[in-house]
Design an enzyme around this catalytic site. Sequence first.
Site, mmCIF file in Angstrom:
data_model
loop_
_atom_site.group_PDB
_atom_site.id
_atom_site.type_symbol
_atom_site.label_atom_id
_atom_site.label_comp_id
_atom_site.label_asym_id
_atom_site.label_seq_id
_atom_site.Cartn_x
_atom_site.Cartn_y
_atom_site.Cartn_z
ATOM 1 C CG HIS A 1 -7.397 -3.284 -0.679
ATOM 2 N ND1 HIS A 1 -7.913 -4.284 -1.490
ATOM 3 C CD2 HIS A 1 -7.978 -2.132 -1.087
ATOM 4 C CE1 HIS A 1 -8.759 -3.744 -2.366
ATOM 5 N NE2 HIS A 1 -8.821 -2.435 -2.137
ATOM 6 C CB SER B 1 -5.169 0.394 2.442
ATOM 7 O OG SER B 1 -5.842 -0.461 1.543
ATOM 8 C CG ASP C 1 -10.398 -3.198 -5.197
ATOM 9 O OD1 ASP C 1 -11.244 -2.870 -4.348
ATOM 10 O OD2 ASP C 1 -9.282 -2.644 -5.305
ATOM 11 C CB ALA D 1 -5.764 4.149 1.829
ATOM 12 C CD GLN E 1 -2.934 1.026 0.032
ATOM 13 O OE1 GLN E 1 -3.283 -0.075 -0.409
ATOM 14 N NE2 GLN E 1 -3.352 2.164 -0.492
ATOM 15 C CD GLU F 1 -12.145 3.095 -4.264
ATOM 16 O OE1 GLU F 1 -12.119 1.904 -3.877
ATOM 17 O OE2 GLU F 1 -11.210 3.887 -4.103
ATOM 18 C CG HIS G 1 -13.190 -0.965 -1.959
ATOM 19 N ND1 HIS G 1 -11.821 -0.884 -1.802
ATOM 20 C CD2 HIS G 1 -13.691 -1.207 -0.723
ATOM 21 C CE1 HIS G 1 -11.515 -1.062 -0.523
ATOM 22 N NE2 HIS G 1 -12.632 -1.252 0.154
HETATM 23 ZN ZN LIG Z 1 -10.302 -1.366 -3.149
#
Ligand SMILES: [Zn+2]
Length: 318
Positions: free
Chosen positions: A232, A230, A239, A225, A204, A286, A289
Amino acid sequence: MKKRKLKLKKQAYYVLAGIMIIAVSIILGMNYYNDYQYKKTTEYKLVEKGYTIKEATKIQEKLKEEEINKILEKEKNDLILKLLEEKYFLMKNLDTYIEYQKKEEEKELKDIVAIVNTHANNKWYQKELETDYNLKEKMNVNKFYALKSDYTPENLIEISLNYSYGKNKLIDYAYEKFIELWNAAKEEDIHLMVNSSYRDYEEQKNIYEDYKASRGEKKADEIAAHPGHSEHQTGLVVDMTSLKEPYVEEFKASNAYKWLKEHAHEYGFIERYPEGKSYITGYSPESWHWRYVGIEVATKMHNEDITFDEYYAYYIEK
Ligand SMILES: [Zn+2]
């Protein structure tokens, strides 16, 4: 004989008068006592502050005794009454709502409550809060809540290449639900494909630094981010787009996206950064996401039409 009768009559008057005096005293005493008791009530204190009885009743319905005491410390304020009508009002934020409303008078109260509750009245990344990862699928990671650099989720599982364009990982329990979601979508002729999921802190960091170098810090903050911030890194995010609409522009207008918006919550997934909610989430929309939060939370969010930040603020962080 006549004189005696008169005397008796006179005595009766005295007795009667005595009784009446006692009765009146009792009534007056009771009134005085009731008055004294009433003055000790919260309702009286609120009325003394200038609230009507109706308003006082409302305040008492909504707030606990110690919360009302805080209100009694302030001058009568119509804004307080309006704030109490807001579904997601949190007493701990009262002063901040009032302060923020002074600066942002044109904003609706509903938005003021949402913004303050989710810390979005602060500048991004200026208020650092530590993510409680013990909450598992309910943990919050955003522009304020961050994971430590060494946080790695347990039980990461590699996503099958049937569903993913490359090597991607998810936490086992989220992956299980993802497969259910994937199969349900497939029955509607929607073939979902994962583009990206778990990313560690370092990865990230590289992504963010690249964006910052190419597009500048402001733009980078809108779309990527900071490391630790993040979602993630939680291992709870995919995603994804569809096989038919692999690019985000077309995916956004696709049936697949529409289907996800209607059904993803049934499998515990939510759209994390919806359209029109950037002022709360801190992210541009998004459509790709999707975050696993569990069916219960996802369903509640879906029914109440709130973002995860709002859910977290009101139902978990309080
Ligand atoms: Zn994402």
